[in-house]
Scaffold this active site. Structure first.
Site, PDB file in Angstrom:
ATOM      1  N   SER A 121       0.841  -1.201   0.000  1.00  0.00           N
ATOM      2  CA  SER A 121       0.000   0.000   0.000  1.00  0.00           C
ATOM      3  C   SER A 121       0.875   1.250   0.000  1.00  0.00           C
ATOM      4  CB  SER A 121      -0.911  -0.008   1.234  1.00  0.00           C
ATOM      5  OG  SER A 121      -1.744   1.134   1.208  1.00  0.00           O
TER       6      SER A 121
ATOM      7  N   HIS B 100      -1.139  -1.495  -4.030  1.00  0.00           N
ATOM      8  CA  HIS B 100      -2.448  -1.083  -3.527  1.00  0.00           C
ATOM      9  C   HIS B 100      -2.474   0.447  -3.508  1.00  0.00           C
ATOM     10  CE1 HIS B 100      -6.117  -1.715  -1.131  1.00  0.00           C
ATOM     11  NE2 HIS B 100      -5.734  -0.680  -0.410  1.00  0.00           N
TER      12      HIS B 100
ATOM     13  N   ASP C  67      -4.620   3.743  -2.661  1.00  0.00           N
ATOM     14  CA  ASP C  67      -5.738   4.246  -1.847  1.00  0.00           C
ATOM     15  C   ASP C  67      -6.189   5.630  -2.309  1.00  0.00           C
ATOM     16  OD1 ASP C  67      -6.072   2.214   0.169  1.00  0.00           O
ATOM     17  OD2 ASP C  67      -4.158   2.853   1.033  1.00  0.00           O
TER      18      ASP C  67
ATOM     19  N   HIS D 149      -8.297   1.204  -4.383  1.00  0.00           N
ATOM     20  CA  HIS D 149      -9.262   1.157  -3.290  1.00  0.00           C
ATOM     21  C   HIS D 149      -9.923   2.524  -3.227  1.00  0.00           C
ATOM     22  CE1 HIS D 149      -9.710   0.668   1.392  1.00  0.00           C
ATOM     23  NE2 HIS D 149     -10.866   0.781   0.785  1.00  0.00           N
TER      24      HIS D 149
ATOM     25  N   MET E 103     -11.965  -4.186   5.642  1.00  0.00           N
ATOM     26  CA  MET E 103     -11.185  -3.140   6.313  1.00  0.00           C
ATOM     27  C   MET E 103     -11.004  -3.531   7.778  1.00  0.00           C
ATOM     28  SD  MET E 103     -10.118  -0.844   4.285  1.00  0.00           S
ATOM     29  CE  MET E 103      -9.259  -0.008   5.605  1.00  0.00           C
TER      30      MET E 103
ATOM     31  N   GLY F 129      -8.725   5.586   6.094  1.00  0.00           N
ATOM     32  CA  GLY F 129      -8.290   6.985   6.090  1.00  0.00           C
ATOM     33  C   GLY F 129      -6.802   7.167   6.294  1.00  0.00           C
ATOM     34  N   PHE F 130      -6.180   6.234   6.994  1.00  0.00           N
ATOM     35  CA  PHE F 130      -4.770   6.435   7.348  1.00  0.00           C
ATOM     36  C   PHE F 130      -4.016   5.110   7.386  1.00  0.00           C
ATOM     37  CE2 PHE F 130      -7.517   9.532   9.320  1.00  0.00           C
ATOM     38  CZ  PHE F 130      -6.951  10.729   8.919  1.00  0.00           C
TER      39      PHE F 130
ATOM     40  N   GLY G 103      -5.338  -3.038   6.578  1.00  0.00           N
ATOM     41  CA  GLY G 103      -5.267  -2.169   7.751  1.00  0.00           C
ATOM     42  C   GLY G 103      -4.638  -2.856   8.951  1.00  0.00           C
ATOM     43  N   GLY G 104      -3.454  -2.384   9.322  1.00  0.00           N
ATOM     44  CA  GLY G 104      -2.795  -2.902  10.522  1.00  0.00           C
ATOM     45  C   GLY G 104      -2.294  -4.339  10.395  1.00  0.00           C
TER      46      GLY G 104
ATOM     47  N   GLY H 129       0.874  -1.466   4.383  1.00  0.00           N
ATOM     48  CA  GLY H 129       1.525  -0.180   4.182  1.00  0.00           C
ATOM     49  C   GLY H 129       2.764  -0.114   5.053  1.00  0.00           C
TER      50      GLY H 129
HETATM   51  C1  DX5 Z   1      -6.385   2.749   5.027  1.00  0.00           C
HETATM   52  C2  DX5 Z   1      -5.917   2.191   3.711  1.00  0.00           C
HETATM   53  C3  DX5 Z   1      -4.896   1.109   3.836  1.00  0.00           C
HETATM   54  C4  DX5 Z   1      -3.640   1.548   4.507  1.00  0.00           C
HETATM   55  C5  DX5 Z   1      -2.909   0.335   5.024  1.00  0.00           C
HETATM   56  O1  DX5 Z   1      -7.476   3.569   4.805  1.00  0.00           O
HETATM   57  O2  DX5 Z   1      -7.001   1.677   2.976  1.00  0.00           O
HETATM   58  O3  DX5 Z   1      -4.621   0.546   2.554  1.00  0.00           O
HETATM   59  O4  DX5 Z   1      -2.812   2.285   3.650  1.00  0.00           O
HETATM   60  O5  DX5 Z   1      -1.816   0.744   5.769  1.00  0.00           O
HETATM   61  P1  DX5 Z   1      -1.247  -0.054   7.014  1.00  0.00           P
HETATM   62  O6  DX5 Z   1      -0.872  -1.439   6.520  1.00  0.00           O
HETATM   63  O7  DX5 Z   1      -0.061   0.749   7.455  1.00  0.00           O
HETATM   64  O8  DX5 Z   1      -2.358  -0.132   8.036  1.00  0.00           O
HETATM   65 ZN    ZN Z   2      -6.586   0.450   1.206  1.00  0.00          ZN
END
Ligand code: DX5
Ligand code: ZN
Length: 220
Positions: free
Chosen positions: A7, A31, A33, A64, A135, A140-141, A174-175, A195
């Site tokens: 990501s 990926h 976003d 995404h 998710m 968002g982050f 996510g995470g 990410g």
């Molecule tokens: C969050 C995004 C994810 C995010 C994943 O809204 O959709 O794709 O970038 O990042 P990590 O793996 O650091 O949680």
């Molecule tokens: Zn994503």
């Protein structure tokens, strides 16, 4: 075969092409976003960046869409080279029409669900899509903590897919990290998005290698 998606939200965006080249031989897809500041409380990047990135890598790109009006934009994201489009269940009142449009244009259609959206709401769309994006943080982050409840959602989704005899991909986003990757796969995830786990992790090559050796048991 388990797949890993990098990501790019978590990479050094000023050096996007270099960052993608740094990881591309280790991962299966990129990926991407897209955030609009309405559906999620952040704004990321969009069509011109996808167009530029498409020239820099041959890896599949999963887009995404975290935007309130995905039906107005899927055509252009596919034209600019996305291989997978994930639209949020929460943003699309005419989801059936939208996923068929995505498939008719030659991309794979995934439906993304927020942490509060139950898996059973997918029971009348699951046969029309290529994958579900679960998710496991509020979108968002990057860099947020994995919501533990997501594991049971993945297990329920795997059960639904198995009972219907489908081959739907289950993407978790996510995470995701070295602590939860293995258990996610054992419970049915087939694509892990990372990410921080890739771009902010010195040991990501080893992590991706160990993930790819895992096999899902897909137990109910
Ligand atoms: C969050 C995004 C994810 C995010 C994943 O809204 O959709 O794709 O970038 O990042 P990590 O793996 O650091 O949680
Ligand atoms: Zn994503």
């Amino acid at each position: 075969m388990i797949k890993v998606a990098a990501s790019i939200l978590a990479c050094d965006l000023a050096r996007l092409a270099d960052e993608v080249k740094r990881v591309e031989k280790h991962v299966d897809m990129i990926h991407f976003d897209v955030m609009d500041g309405h559906f999620v409380p952040n704004i990321s990047f969009g069509l011109p960046v996808l167009k530029a990135l498409r020239k820099e890598t041959k890896l599949p790109i999963s887009v995404h869409l975290m935007i309130t009006n995905p039906e107005d934009y899927v055509d252009r994201f596919i034209e600019e080279g996305s291989d997978i489009i994930a639209v949020h269940y929460e943003t699309a009142p005419h989801l059936h029409r939208l996923v068929h449009k995505i498939r008719d244009m030659g991309a794979q259609a995934f439906v993304a669900i927020n942490p509060h959206t139950p898996v059973f709401l997918l029971s009348d769309i699951i046969m029309d899509i290529d994958g579900v994006l679960v998710m496991s943080v509020n979108p968002g982050f990057s860099g947020q903590r994995f919501i533990a409840r997501s594991l049971e959602k993945i297990r329920n989704l795997r059960k639904m897919v198995k009972e219907l005899g489908l081959e739907t991909e289950i993407m978790v986003d996510g995470g995701v990290n070295e602590e939860n990757a293995s258990i996610l796969i054992k419970n049915g995830a087939t694509i892990l998005v990372m990410g921080y786990g890739i771009f902010k992790n010195e040991n990501y090559v080893e992590l991706v290698r160990s993930i790819k050796q895992e096999r899902g048991e897909f137990a109910d």
